[in-house]
Design an enzyme around this catalytic site. Structure first.
Site, short mmCIF file in Angstrom:
data_model
loop_
_atom_site.label_atom_id
_atom_site.label_comp_id
_atom_site.label_asym_id
_atom_site.label_seq_id
_atom_site.Cartn_x
_atom_site.Cartn_y
_atom_site.Cartn_z
CE LYS A 187 6.88 -2.29 2.16
NZ LYS A 187 5.31 -2.97 1.34
CB THR A 190 -3.59 -6.60 1.89
OG1 THR A 190 -3.11 -5.46 1.33
CG2 THR A 190 -2.41 -7.76 2.09
CB SER A 212 -1.95 -0.47 -5.58
OG SER A 212 -1.89 -0.22 -4.17
CG ASN A 259 -5.91 -2.17 6.33
OD1 ASN A 259 -7.81 -2.39 6.05
ND2 ASN A 259 -5.76 -2.46 4.79
CG HIS A 284 14.93 0.86 -11.78
ND1 HIS A 284 15.83 1.51 -11.76
CD2 HIS A 284 13.72 1.78 -10.60
CE1 HIS A 284 16.12 2.43 -10.15
NE2 HIS A 284 14.66 2.25 -10.72
CG HIS A 285 11.53 -5.96 -14.36
ND1 HIS A 285 11.28 -5.98 -12.78
CD2 HIS A 285 10.70 -6.35 -14.51
CE1 HIS A 285 10.16 -6.39 -12.74
NE2 HIS A 285 9.86 -6.71 -13.64
CE LYS A 316 4.09 -7.91 -1.61
NZ LYS A 316 4.19 -7.69 -0.21
CE LYS A 367 1.79 1.20 -6.32
NZ LYS A 367 1.52 1.39 -4.84
N1 GLU Z 1 2.42 -2.17 1.71
C1 GLU Z 1 1.66 -3.49 0.65
C2 GLU Z 1 2.52 -4.87 0.20
O1 GLU Z 1 3.25 -4.88 0.62
C3 GLU Z 1 1.36 -2.86 -0.52
C4 GLU Z 1 1.72 -1.93 -1.75
C5 GLU Z 1 0.98 -1.14 -2.85
O2 GLU Z 1 0.06 -1.90 -3.05
O3 GLU Z 1 2.20 -0.84 -3.38
O4 GLU Z 1 2.17 -5.25 -0.47
#
Ligand code: GLU
Length: 474
Positions: free
Chosen positions: A109, A197, A365, A236, A67-68, A97, A73
């Site tokens: 996640k 991606t 995103s 994808n 939560h920093h 990431k 996401k």
């Molecule tokens: N599921 C993708 C990932 O592992 C995208 C995550 C996103 O767009 O929030 O990076």
């Protein structure tokens, strides 16, 4: 048969080990490092869904690793491999990431433990909508709280069910569309998210291949053209990565799916393989290619670049030694176990790590989330203005030089940016800039032996500073 993910427990431990290895090269105290590493909140739900005539109890998760920065996401996957450890590992990877590509989010996640092939579209919709309402009940979704996205087994369709469910439960929230990304464009999605991606993987590998010093070490030339590529997973991410490599002149020698692999040293065409797959139900028996009924064998064939683009732990201590690639681009999350990582690094293989290489998805995103919050399409304000400016500029050049540009030249120069142009160029810039940051750490920080450690250091440095400046609540 198939390439299976054998060790979820060790997947999470693998992430923690990589973190610890990198943490020793940073200046943060033990408490800050422990907080960066910890999974902050974990939601596990079980809910009933009517499937046919019976009721099935579905198991699902959402993990908010950090939560920093808010919102959290990360994608939502549909897979039978889903369990708490796996989702925790994947959420942690999201935190690192996002930091690496300067996307101001914490990691999260989600996962639903189902085999989506076993359900009808309507049943999948019921499961997805019910999962979303569980997230709403527990405050685990919202534009400023936690924003899911597609992942393994999910796509734009599932995201549109999520945004619709969230919006109907939050009718007064004008920003409701920003509760999830990866939506269809008609539902508030951004152009360029679908391929993001895979395109990011291409930009990242292309950047890695542009450094002469690094390529010489691998006995390769610079550039993508002519390089032999194997892609594992034609979902994808794998499909788009393969397509961009092919367009850049690489030779796609191998393709691997869950039920078989094909190899042709003369090169395969990814769209024709896809058409063959649709017509026959699999990629095997593609004209001119060698078949491997065990897909794992496909990973071990000769190539310059191997792109694992499916699930985690597909390269492990038992097959790492047989990998012939000189570069591995981790399009999937966690495709190498930590034992495999050591073996491959000792062999001198350049591993481009997941927490950098597949960050193109979350980067776009972020662009989608910004678009939703600003309620305006990218390029809408500036496109015509820029076209008019370029027009005037050409007029001035023509009148001062006395020469005319051709109609075709004028048309090319005049084009103001569309949303897709801006998204692709923002993604390209991010992938290039972040690779250089990581490579710099790899080359210049004493004792750092691989790009993964450098990428973790890059993430820890940024998150550590954020925690320091945030202060810890007393
Ligand atoms: N599921 C993708 C990932 O592992 C995208 C995550 C996103 O767009 O929030 O990076």
């Amino acid at each position: 048969m198939g390439i299976t993910n054998t060790a979820n427990n060790s997947f999470f431990e693998s992430v923690q080990r990589n973190f610890d290895k990198a943490a020793q090269f940073t200046r943060f105290d033990h408490g800050i490092l422990a907080q960066i590493k910890a999974c902050n909140s974990i939601l596990r739900v079980k809910f009933p869904v009517k499937i046919g005539e019976s009721i099935e109890v579905i198991e699902a998760y959402r993990v908010q690793h950090s939560h920093h920065k808010l919102p959290c996401k990360g994608g939502i996957r549909f897979s039978m491999e889903v369990d708490q450890e796996e989702v925790m590992a994947l959420a942690a990877l999201m935190t690192y990431k996002c930091a690496i590509v300067n996307v101001p989010f914490g990691g999260g996640k989600g996962g639903i433990k189902i085999d989506s092939r076993k359900y009808s579209d309507f049943e999948l919709e019921k499961i997805t909508r019910r999962y979303t309402s569980e997230l709403c009940k527990k405050n685990f979704i919202g534009p400023g709280i936690d924003v899911p996205a597609p992942d393994y087994g999910t796509g734009a369709r599932e995201m549109s069910w999520i945004v619709d469910t969230y919006s109907s439960l939050n009718p007064n929230n004008i920003d409701a569309q920003a509760c999830v990304t990866g939506k269809p464009v008609s539902q508030g999605g951004v152009r360029g998210r679908t391929e993001a991606t895979g395109l990011g993987v291409f930009f990242g590998v292309r950047e890695a291949c542009s450094f002469q010093e690094d390529m010489e070490k691998l006995e390769l030339t610079t550039g993508i053209a002519g390089k032999r590529i194997i892609v594992q997973g034609l979902g994808n991410v794998g499909y788009h990565a393969a397509k961009y490599f092919q367009e850049a002149g690489a030779k796609l020698v191998g393709l691997i799916e869950y039920n078989g692999a094909i190899y042709d040293e003369n090169g395969l065409d990814v769209d024709q393989v896809q058409a063959h797959r649709q017509a026959t139900g699999g990629i095997l028996n593609y004209p001119g290619a060698i078949n491997f009924s065990d897909p794992a064998e496909g990973l071990e064939q000769p190539c310059d670049i191997l792109i694992p683009a499916a699930l985690e732990s597909v390269i492990h201590k038992d097959n790492a030694d047989r990998i012939q690639a000189k570069i591995i681009g981790e399009a999937a999350n966690g495709p190498l176990t930590s034992e495999a990582d050591v073996i491959l690094n000792n062999k001198g293989i350049l591993v481009i790590p997941d927490i950098y290489l597949n960050a193109g998805g979350v980067t776009v995103s972020y662009f989608e989330w910004l678009k939703n919050l600003s309620h305006v399409r990218y390029g809408r304000l500036e496109k015509r203005f820029e076209e008019n400016m370029y027009n005037e500029l050409i007029d001035i050049i023509e009148s001062t030089t006395g020469k005319r540009v051709s109609d075709l030249e004028r048309k090319t120069i005049l084009r103001g940016p569309d949303e897709i142009d801006l998204v692709h160029s923002g993604l390209e810039d991010t992938m290039i800039g972040s690779y250089r940051e990581i490579r710099d750490i790899y080359k210049n920080r004493e004792g750092v032996e691989d790009l993964r450690t450098a990428a973790f250091i890059c993430a820890i440095d940024k998150i550590g500073v954020a925690y320091e400046e945030l202060g810890i609540f007393p």
